[in-house]
Design a protein around this motif. Structure first.
Motif, PDB file in Angstrom:
ATOM      1  N   ASP A 122      75.779 132.130 128.960  1.00  0.00           N
ATOM      2  CA  ASP A 122      74.390 131.703 128.879  1.00  0.00           C
ATOM      3  C   ASP A 122      74.248 130.789 127.660  1.00  0.00           C
ATOM      4  OD1 ASP A 122      73.982 133.224 126.542  1.00  0.00           O
ATOM      5  OD2 ASP A 122      73.535 135.022 127.728  1.00  0.00           O
ATOM      6  N   PRO A 123      73.038 130.259 127.410  1.00  0.00           N
ATOM      7  CA  PRO A 123      72.904 129.269 126.323  1.00  0.00           C
ATOM      8  C   PRO A 123      73.300 129.822 124.947  1.00  0.00           C
ATOM      9  CG  PRO A 123      70.984 129.202 127.749  1.00  0.00           C
ATOM     10  CD  PRO A 123      71.790 130.389 128.177  1.00  0.00           C
ATOM     11  N   HIS A 124      73.393 131.164 124.810  1.00  0.00           N
ATOM     12  CA  HIS A 124      73.754 131.740 123.506  1.00  0.00           C
ATOM     13  C   HIS A 124      75.263 131.946 123.332  1.00  0.00           C
ATOM     14  CE1 HIS A 124      69.515 132.300 123.106  1.00  0.00           C
ATOM     15  NE2 HIS A 124      69.481 133.043 124.200  1.00  0.00           N
ATOM     16  N   THR A 125      76.014 131.768 124.405  1.00  0.00           N
ATOM     17  CA  THR A 125      77.467 132.022 124.313  1.00  0.00           C
ATOM     18  C   THR A 125      78.121 131.000 123.387  1.00  0.00           C
ATOM     19  OG1 THR A 125      77.380 132.732 126.612  1.00  0.00           O
ATOM     20  CG2 THR A 125      79.560 132.359 125.688  1.00  0.00           C
ATOM     21  N   ALA A 161      79.934 121.403 123.565  1.00  0.00           N
ATOM     22  CA  ALA A 161      79.169 122.261 124.482  1.00  0.00           C
ATOM     23  C   ALA A 161      77.964 121.530 125.066  1.00  0.00           C
ATOM     24  CB  ALA A 161      78.721 123.507 123.743  1.00  0.00           C
ATOM     25  N   PRO A 162      77.760 121.589 126.389  1.00  0.00           N
ATOM     26  CA  PRO A 162      76.565 120.980 126.986  1.00  0.00           C
ATOM     27  C   PRO A 162      75.359 121.878 126.743  1.00  0.00           C
ATOM     28  CG  PRO A 162      77.819 122.107 128.680  1.00  0.00           C
ATOM     29  CD  PRO A 162      78.582 122.277 127.398  1.00  0.00           C
ATOM     30  N   LYS A 163      74.158 121.326 126.909  1.00  0.00           N
ATOM     31  CA  LYS A 163      72.956 122.131 126.760  1.00  0.00           C
ATOM     32  C   LYS A 163      72.721 122.860 128.079  1.00  0.00           C
ATOM     33  CE  LYS A 163      68.420 121.578 124.704  1.00  0.00           C
ATOM     34  NZ  LYS A 163      68.566 122.899 124.093  1.00  0.00           N
ATOM     35  N   LEU A 164      72.805 124.184 128.028  1.00  0.00           N
ATOM     36  CA  LEU A 164      72.643 124.940 129.271  1.00  0.00           C
ATOM     37  C   LEU A 164      71.183 125.320 129.472  1.00  0.00           C
ATOM     38  CD1 LEU A 164      75.786 127.290 129.181  1.00  0.00           C
ATOM     39  CD2 LEU A 164      75.531 125.017 130.192  1.00  0.00           C
ATOM     40  N   ASN A 165      70.761 125.305 130.721  1.00  0.00           N
ATOM     41  CA  ASN A 165      69.388 125.650 131.082  1.00  0.00           C
ATOM     42  C   ASN A 165      69.264 127.177 131.138  1.00  0.00           C
ATOM     43  OD1 ASN A 165      67.061 126.253 132.504  1.00  0.00           O
ATOM     44  ND2 ASN A 165      67.233 124.462 133.838  1.00  0.00           N
ATOM     45  N   ILE A 168      69.120 129.026 134.546  1.00  0.00           N
ATOM     46  CA  ILE A 168      70.212 128.896 135.519  1.00  0.00           C
ATOM     47  C   ILE A 168      71.379 129.770 135.078  1.00  0.00           C
ATOM     48  CG2 ILE A 168      71.912 127.234 136.433  1.00  0.00           C
ATOM     49  CD1 ILE A 168      69.802 125.109 136.381  1.00  0.00           C
ATOM     50  N   GLU A 169      72.053 130.390 136.053  1.00  0.00           N
ATOM     51  CA  GLU A 169      73.237 131.206 135.729  1.00  0.00           C
ATOM     52  C   GLU A 169      74.478 130.328 135.741  1.00  0.00           C
ATOM     53  OE1 GLU A 169      73.156 135.427 137.573  1.00  0.00           O
ATOM     54  OE2 GLU A 169      72.167 134.096 139.004  1.00  0.00           O
ATOM     55  N   TYR A 170      75.388 130.604 134.791  1.00  0.00           N
ATOM     56  CA  TYR A 170      76.626 129.826 134.690  1.00  0.00           C
ATOM     57  C   TYR A 170      77.813 130.755 134.501  1.00  0.00           C
ATOM     58  CZ  TYR A 170      73.426 125.996 133.348  1.00  0.00           C
ATOM     59  OH  TYR A 170      72.422 125.074 133.315  1.00  0.00           O
ATOM     60  N   ILE A 171      78.991 130.218 134.836  1.00  0.00           N
ATOM     61  CA  ILE A 171      80.225 130.860 134.393  1.00  0.00           C
ATOM     62  C   ILE A 171      81.038 129.822 133.617  1.00  0.00           C
ATOM     63  CG2 ILE A 171      80.389 132.505 136.304  1.00  0.00           C
ATOM     64  CD1 ILE A 171      82.691 130.636 137.382  1.00  0.00           C
TER      65      ILE A 171
END
Ligand code: ATP
Ligand code: MG
Length: 363
Positions: A122-125, A161-165, A168-171
């Motif tokens: 997630d955006p905090h990882t 690192a890209p800016k994650l929303n 939205i869920e990511y792996i």
């Protein structure tokens, strides 16, 4: 039989073209605003308006005897609603799993098969630390709505690192230094029998399939059997019906599963002229309760995608079979493919290289 296809792209087109030859009739589901040009003239097109209940949709689709999805991203609610009215193959469970990368990889690992090392993020990882752990390059992929390399990033090292929303869920996946990318197109029929095509070797450019060679040349002994065993296990566990494709990485004679596609697949298009029974016909045989057709390769075969380009001059690829999707040409867009067959794998590979060079200049 009357068959409804949930989708109206090139896979729907080629399923319908194979089915018309056997006397089937088709209807198609389009998303609002989607251009149904690939299925023009092949059957009724119904637009999936948000207020359409499964019952109304079923009626608008002409009360099909069987329903098959063309793509993964369909709501479980819609699939389960339609399944009350007509069989949906492959079913909601297979689609719910494969439309979400984390669920899909968990399922594959639970069946005892290896994937690239992966983890939900997630955006905090801390992606820099994760890259060190899972291996660079680090691939970040959204769990849903990913295809043709869309909604994913390749990070070659720390600090990128890209800016994650946050909605939205990511792996994240560790990069696999694969020797080759392979795929297995498998089909399971109503009696539980499974047929698999020969493993296919795939080359991608920018995350998009550019060409395939089949049967994949010079494979390690026993690899086809290993891949088929994987397909048997996964399909039996899902009680799957129809074509399922395994996208695989070959690393030191081992197979890692990249992803599963619950449908006919771009890497199986060569079967249209290179196999006893093409993947589209076999999918239809499976979902209409017919025995499966033979999946033997008839000759060394290849497929080259037409990505934003029109077919080259015929003298560049003598004997080539062009499949055009009736789509407008836009940069990078899949608008058709070319199937090739040749006397041996070296000459078919040379034809692919010549064609790719002529089309894209990167053979
Ligand atoms: P498609 O739906 O077209 O198959 P996609 O958008 O679902 O593509 P993936 O199949 O996950 O995306 O990745 C596209 C390509 O990117 C792969 O075929 C491979 O070439 C490369 N790739 C993806 N993940 C990895 C990885 N972990 N290691 C090395 N290469 C990778
Ligand atoms: Mg893929």
């Amino acid at each position: 039989m009357r068959i409804a296809i949930l989708g109206c792209g090139q896979l729907a087109r080629m399923m319908a073209l194979a089915g018309w030859a056997r006397g089937h009739r088709f209807s198609f589901l389009a998303e609002p605003g989607e251009d149904p040009a690939p299925v023009e003239g092949l059957g009724e097109v119904v637009v999936a308006e948000p207020n359409l209940s499964p019952e109304l949709l079923y009626r608008a689709l002409g009360r099909p005897e069987v329903i098959t999805p063309e793509r993964e991203q369909l709501s479980a609610e819609l699939l389960n609603g339609l399944a009350q009215l007509a069989p949906v193959y492959p079913d909601g469970r297979a689609l719910t799993l494969t439309q979400h990368r984390a669920r899909e990889k968990t399922f594959i690992n639970e069946q005892g098969f290896a994937t690239a090392p992966w983890q939900a993020v997630d955006p905090h990882t801390d992606l820099d630390a994760l890259g060190d752990l899972l291996g660079w390059p680090l691939f970040i992929k959204s769990c849903e709505d990913g295809y043709d390399g869309l909604n994913q990033w390749r990070l070659d090292g720390p600090g990128k690192a890209p800016k994650l929303n946050p909605d939205i869920e990511y792996i994240a996946e560790g990069g696999v230094a694969f020797e080759r990318e392979l795929s297995l197109v498998a089909v399971r029929g109503t009696d539980g029998s499974v047929a698999c095509y020969p493993l296919t070797e795939n080359r991608h450019q920018g995350g998009v399939l550019q060409s395939s060679l089949a049967p994949a040349p010079s494979l390690p002994e026993g690899l086809q059997a290993k891949a088929e065993q994987m397909a048997h296990t996964l399909m039996a566990e899902l009680n799957y019906l129809g074509v399922l494709t395994l996208e695989l990485f070959l690393v030191e004679e081992q197979l890692l599963v990249n992803e599963l596609a619950p449908r006919v697949h771009n890497s199986g298009h060569w079967t249209q002229s290179g196999a006893d029974t093409c993947q589209f016909e076999n999918h239809l045989r499976a979902i209409t309760g017919l025995p499966l057709g033979a999946t033997r390769a008839l000759a060394p075969s290849a497929m080259v995608n037409l990505l934003g380009v029109t077919p080259p001059a015929p003298e560049l690829c003598p004997g080539a079979k062009v499949h055009w999707y009736n789509k407008g040409v836009r940069p990078g867009r899949k608008v058709g493919h070319i199937n090739l067959n040749d006397a041996n794998e070296h000459s078919v590979r040379a034809s692919v290289d010549r064609l790719v060079d002529a089309l894209y200049g990167n053979a």
